[in-house]
Design a protein around this motif. Structure first.
Motif, PDB file in Angstrom:
ATOM      1  N   GLY A  52      67.832   7.085  91.186  1.00  0.00           N
ATOM      2  CA  GLY A  52      68.988   7.062  90.296  1.00  0.00           C
ATOM      3  C   GLY A  52      68.949   8.149  89.243  1.00  0.00           C
ATOM      4  N   THR A  53      70.105   8.751  88.961  1.00  0.00           N
ATOM      5  CA  THR A  53      70.191   9.840  87.986  1.00  0.00           C
ATOM      6  C   THR A  53      70.820   9.400  86.665  1.00  0.00           C
ATOM      7  OG1 THR A  53      72.297  10.564  88.944  1.00  0.00           O
ATOM      8  CG2 THR A  53      70.296  11.602  89.779  1.00  0.00           C
ATOM      9  N   GLY A  54      70.861   8.105  86.400  1.00  0.00           N
ATOM     10  CA  GLY A  54      71.283   7.631  85.089  1.00  0.00           C
ATOM     11  C   GLY A  54      72.780   7.426  84.945  1.00  0.00           C
ATOM     12  N   LEU A  55      73.175   6.988  83.751  1.00  0.00           N
ATOM     13  CA  LEU A  55      74.561   6.607  83.496  1.00  0.00           C
ATOM     14  C   LEU A  55      75.501   7.796  83.394  1.00  0.00           C
ATOM     15  CD1 LEU A  55      73.963   3.790  80.840  1.00  0.00           C
ATOM     16  CD2 LEU A  55      74.474   3.525  83.272  1.00  0.00           C
ATOM     17  N   VAL A  56      74.986   8.975  82.997  1.00  0.00           N
ATOM     18  CA  VAL A  56      75.854  10.141  82.832  1.00  0.00           C
ATOM     19  C   VAL A  56      76.186  10.752  84.187  1.00  0.00           C
ATOM     20  CG1 VAL A  56      76.062  12.449  81.824  1.00  0.00           C
ATOM     21  CG2 VAL A  56      74.973  10.602  80.526  1.00  0.00           C
ATOM     22  N   HIS A  57      75.173  11.047  84.989  1.00  0.00           N
ATOM     23  CA  HIS A  57      75.408  11.661  86.297  1.00  0.00           C
ATOM     24  C   HIS A  57      75.881  10.643  87.334  1.00  0.00           C
ATOM     25  CE1 HIS A  57      73.336  15.126  84.603  1.00  0.00           C
ATOM     26  NE2 HIS A  57      73.652  15.813  85.674  1.00  0.00           N
ATOM     27  N   ARG A  58      75.454   9.382  87.156  1.00  0.00           N
ATOM     28  CA  ARG A  58      75.889   8.286  88.024  1.00  0.00           C
ATOM     29  C   ARG A  58      75.757   8.628  89.512  1.00  0.00           C
ATOM     30  NH1 ARG A  58      80.383   8.313  84.509  1.00  0.00           N
ATOM     31  NH2 ARG A  58      81.635   9.126  86.220  1.00  0.00           N
ATOM     32  N   GLY A  59      74.562   9.020  89.894  1.00  0.00           N
ATOM     33  CA  GLY A  59      74.333   9.350  91.296  1.00  0.00           C
ATOM     34  C   GLY A  59      72.986   8.854  91.773  1.00  0.00           C
ATOM     35  N   ARG A  60      72.739   9.054  93.066  1.00  0.00           N
ATOM     36  CA  ARG A  60      71.453   8.697  93.663  1.00  0.00           C
ATOM     37  C   ARG A  60      70.996   9.830  94.570  1.00  0.00           C
ATOM     38  NH1 ARG A  60      69.157   3.902  93.273  1.00  0.00           N
ATOM     39  NH2 ARG A  60      70.274   2.204  92.258  1.00  0.00           N
ATOM     40  N   GLN A  88      76.780  18.791  96.361  1.00  0.00           N
ATOM     41  CA  GLN A  88      76.172  17.542  95.901  1.00  0.00           C
ATOM     42  C   GLN A  88      74.699  17.747  95.601  1.00  0.00           C
ATOM     43  OE1 GLN A  88      76.557  14.300  98.676  1.00  0.00           O
ATOM     44  NE2 GLN A  88      75.379  12.890  97.417  1.00  0.00           N
ATOM     45  N   TYR A  92      72.549  17.532  91.892  1.00  0.00           N
ATOM     46  CA  TYR A  92      71.317  16.788  91.635  1.00  0.00           C
ATOM     47  C   TYR A  92      70.174  17.720  91.232  1.00  0.00           C
ATOM     48  CZ  TYR A  92      73.542  12.701  93.749  1.00  0.00           C
ATOM     49  OH  TYR A  92      74.382  11.653  94.022  1.00  0.00           O
ATOM     50  N   TRP A  95      70.429  18.321  87.610  1.00  0.00           N
ATOM     51  CA  TRP A  95      69.911  17.152  86.895  1.00  0.00           C
ATOM     52  C   TRP A  95      68.387  17.174  86.886  1.00  0.00           C
ATOM     53  CZ3 TRP A  95      66.522  13.375  88.289  1.00  0.00           C
ATOM     54  CH2 TRP A  95      66.410  12.283  87.430  1.00  0.00           C
TER      55      TRP A  95
END
Length: 298
Positions: A52-60, A88, A92, A95
């Protein structure tokens, strides 16, 4: 890979039957297979899945790993053609570079303190494993400043996996020129004998010239030549010789004292079990077949 035909031979009936290629039923099938054997397939030590990349990036991030040189690696998978896979992955990767402490903490937990202290942040990588790519994907790889590998997969039958490197980008020509200038400056400063500097340059040219998609990665104690995974590691020049380590099985080589040596189980910089000692331009010519064998194996 698309044009590759695979046949199963039947010695008892002197016949052959074609093993038809296919895509995975779902993307997760490819991801699970690669993650279970990541070091064998990609030369990458597995760190995490669906990170998980957290609430800001909201990705996996599909898969996180660390390659043979300590470079952090993101692996993204798509079942078929997907025009957005590179963008994509780059999202990431950005990030990742902004969260170095978090990644080093992950490396420390999974691989230990030594691996965490040697993460090579100058050469992060993106590997895209996809059913197929467009010509625009291939062009984008060569234009971008990041290190990107496009890998096409196919499944054959129930137990065969094929991986084909479609394109590799080494991070841009500007970065490559900077690396070359640093390497030459370091070699010139460390070595009094100019012939060794020239020999190192000849080896560099020979390894880079083996084919398309060769990336060069600079570490303090060696320079790796990579085709998805390392196939050669060149150590800094010594007073009278250069040492190159290759991914060639020493048992399949007629070892020549003073030229080739089996270093399986022996500590050395870089990766590879075959040590090649180079003292003259003639030695570089003698080593060309070994260079090609290691390149092909990668």
């Amino acid at each position: 890979m698309v044009g590759l035909k695979l046949f199963r031979t039947d010695a008892s009936q002197s016949g052959v039957s074609e093993v038809m290629p296919r895509l995975a039923e779902v993307e997760a099938d490819v991801q699970g297979l690669v993650e279970a054997h990541m070091e064998t397939l990609l030369g990458v030590r597995f760190l995490a899945s669906e990170y998980g990349t957290g609430l800001v990036h909201r990705g996996r991030i599909d898969s996180l790993g660390l390659d043979e040189n300590g470079s952090p690696v993101i692996v993204e998978y798509k079942r078929g053609v997907d025009a957005g896979v590179i963008n994509q992955g780059l999202f990431y990767l950005a990030w990742l570079m902004d969260h170095r402490a978090e990644i080093e903490h992950l490396v420390r937990d999974r691989l230990g303190m030594r691996a965490a202290s040697n993460v090579l942040w100058s050469s992060p990588r993106l590997i895209c494993i996809v059913g197929d790519f467009t010509r625009y994907d291939v062009h984008a790889v060569h234009e971008h400043r990041r290190s990107i590998d496009l890998v096409r997969y196919r499944l054959f039958g129930s137990d065969l996996l094929g991986l084909e490197t479609v394109a590799s980008g080494s991070g841009g020509m500007q970065a490559a020129r900077r690396a070359r200038r640093r390497a030459v400056a370091r070699a010139t400063a460390d070595v009094q004998d100019a012939s060794m500097v020239e020999l190192a340059s000849a080896v560099d040219e020979a390894l880079l010239g083996l084919g398309d998609g060769v990336n060069r990665v600079e570490r303090k104690t060696y320079r790796a030549y990579q085709r998805l995974r390392n196939f050669a590691c060149l150590c800094p020049p010594q007073r009278s010789k250069l040492l190159v380590y290759l991914k060639v099985d020493p048992k399949e080589v007629d070892l020549v004292p003073g030229f080739t040596r089996d270093v399986s189980g022996l500590g050395h910089h870089g990766t590879g079990d075959l040590e090649v000692q180079l003292r003259t331009p003639r030695d570089v010519e003698r080593a060309q077949d070994l260079f090609l064998a290691s390149y092909a194996a990668a």
